[in-house]
Design a protein around this motif. Structure first.
Motif, short mmCIF file in Angstrom:
data_model
loop_
_atom_site.label_atom_id
_atom_site.label_comp_id
_atom_site.label_asym_id
_atom_site.label_seq_id
_atom_site.Cartn_x
_atom_site.Cartn_y
_atom_site.Cartn_z
N ALA A 1 0.83 -1.21 0.00
CA ALA A 1 0.00 0.00 0.00
C ALA A 1 0.86 1.26 0.00
N VAL A 2 1.95 1.24 0.78
CA VAL A 2 2.86 2.38 0.81
C VAL A 2 3.50 2.58 -0.56
N SER A 3 3.87 1.50 -1.22
CA SER A 3 4.48 1.60 -2.55
C SER A 3 3.51 2.19 -3.56
N HIS A 4 2.24 1.82 -3.47
CA HIS A 4 1.25 2.35 -4.40
C HIS A 4 1.00 3.84 -4.18
N ALA A 5 1.36 4.36 -3.02
CA ALA A 5 1.23 5.80 -2.77
C ALA A 5 2.43 6.59 -3.28
N ASN A 6 3.44 5.90 -3.78
CA ASN A 6 4.66 6.53 -4.27
C ASN A 6 4.54 6.73 -5.79
N PRO A 7 4.48 7.97 -6.27
CA PRO A 7 4.34 8.18 -7.73
C PRO A 7 5.52 7.64 -8.52
N PHE A 8 6.70 7.56 -7.89
CA PHE A 8 7.85 6.99 -8.59
C PHE A 8 7.60 5.53 -8.97
N PHE A 9 6.81 4.84 -8.18
CA PHE A 9 6.51 3.44 -8.45
C PHE A 9 5.83 3.28 -9.81
N TYR A 10 4.92 4.18 -10.15
CA TYR A 10 4.21 4.07 -11.42
C TYR A 10 5.11 4.40 -12.60
#
Length: 275
Positions: A219-228
């Protein structure tokens, strides 16, 4: 003396001469910014490319020689696209966070604020140069990886590679420009680089798939725009992604619109730039 007005007087006082986009001024600013980083290309393009390649060497030697796979592909192939775009976005930030800041420190910020350039044209020139540097770094990393044994970096979807590379570079270009407006010394920009940009890029799924994380950290990763950015760029090479590609594409577009609007508002107001 003739009573007729001079031929070079084209408009009445107070009437703008440039009524649309100042293409000449915009081109001049863009070329100036590109020439600035290109004069030291060993430091601004090739050095970041070599540094990024070192990540590939270290991780493939440490983990990739055993035939490990991630998301069904060899670990080296999984790692390479993320490293390319990580180098791109970090250098986009580095370029745009330097321009106005060095002007404030050296006392020549007026060179950016006084020319007949609108706020939008100033943003376009500075962010455009940052995106150019990002793509040059990405191209340099990609070219080097072509000759690295055991790594395959042939794009599968060029549209996705271009879109996510562009959106990531523009996003960090805007963020770097906001940083350069806010910062008053190089230490401030370095703090943003070390405590915001570097952690978000390193913890964005570049070196691992978030499927291996606990639900909370997913969930924390999905909140990181860099992930996308990383996930979508990787999809362009491998055809696999940790997140819905279409959702990520529109999310990054929205983030860039928001950051662009914030840059425009800050520059138009002259926050920390004009007395």
């Amino acid at each position: 003396m003739s009573d007729q007005p001079s031929d070079w007087v084209r408009t009445d006082p107070g009437v703008p001469v440039i009524k649309s986009v100042n293409w000449g001024g915009l081109k001049t600013l863009y070329v100036k910014e590109v020439r600035r980083f290109f004069k030291v290309q060993l430091q601004t393009i090739w050095a970041p490319a070599i540094t990024t390649l070192l990540f590939l060497v270290i991780f493939t030697v440490a983990l990739g020689r055993s035939g490990r796979e991630v998301m069904g592909v060899p670990f080296a192939d999984f790692l390479a696209p993320g490293l390319i775009v990580m180098g791109m976005i970090q250098n986009a930030f580095a370029n745009s966070s330097f321009s106005l800041l060095v002007g404030k420190i050296q006392g020549n910020i007026v060179d950016y604020l006084m020319p007949p350039l609108s706020t939008g044209e100033l943003i376009a020139g500075l962010v455009g140069a940052a995106v150019t540097r990002a793509f040059l770094v990405g191209l340099a990393v990609w070219l080097i990886m072509l000759f690295y044994p055991g790594v395959h970096v042939a794009p599968s979807y060029l549209g996705a590679v271009f879109w996510f590379g562009l959106m990531g570079s523009v996003m960090l270009g805007f963020f770097g420009l906001i940083t350069s407006i806010w910062a008053e010394k190089f230490d401030h920009a370095a703090a943003v680089t070390n405590f915001v940009v570097a952690p978000l890029s390193l913890l964005s799924g570049t070196f691992y798939s978030i499927e291996s994380l606990a639900p909370t950290f997913q969930a924390v990763s999905h909140a990181n725009p860099f992930f996308y950015i990383i996930s979508g760029f990787r999809y362009g090479f491998l055809g696999i992604a940790d997140s819905p590609v279409t959702f990520g594409a529109f999310l990054l577009l929205g983030v860039n619109i928001g950051l662009g609007a914030l840059c425009y508002a800050l520059l138009r107001k002259g926050w920390k730039l004009k007395s």
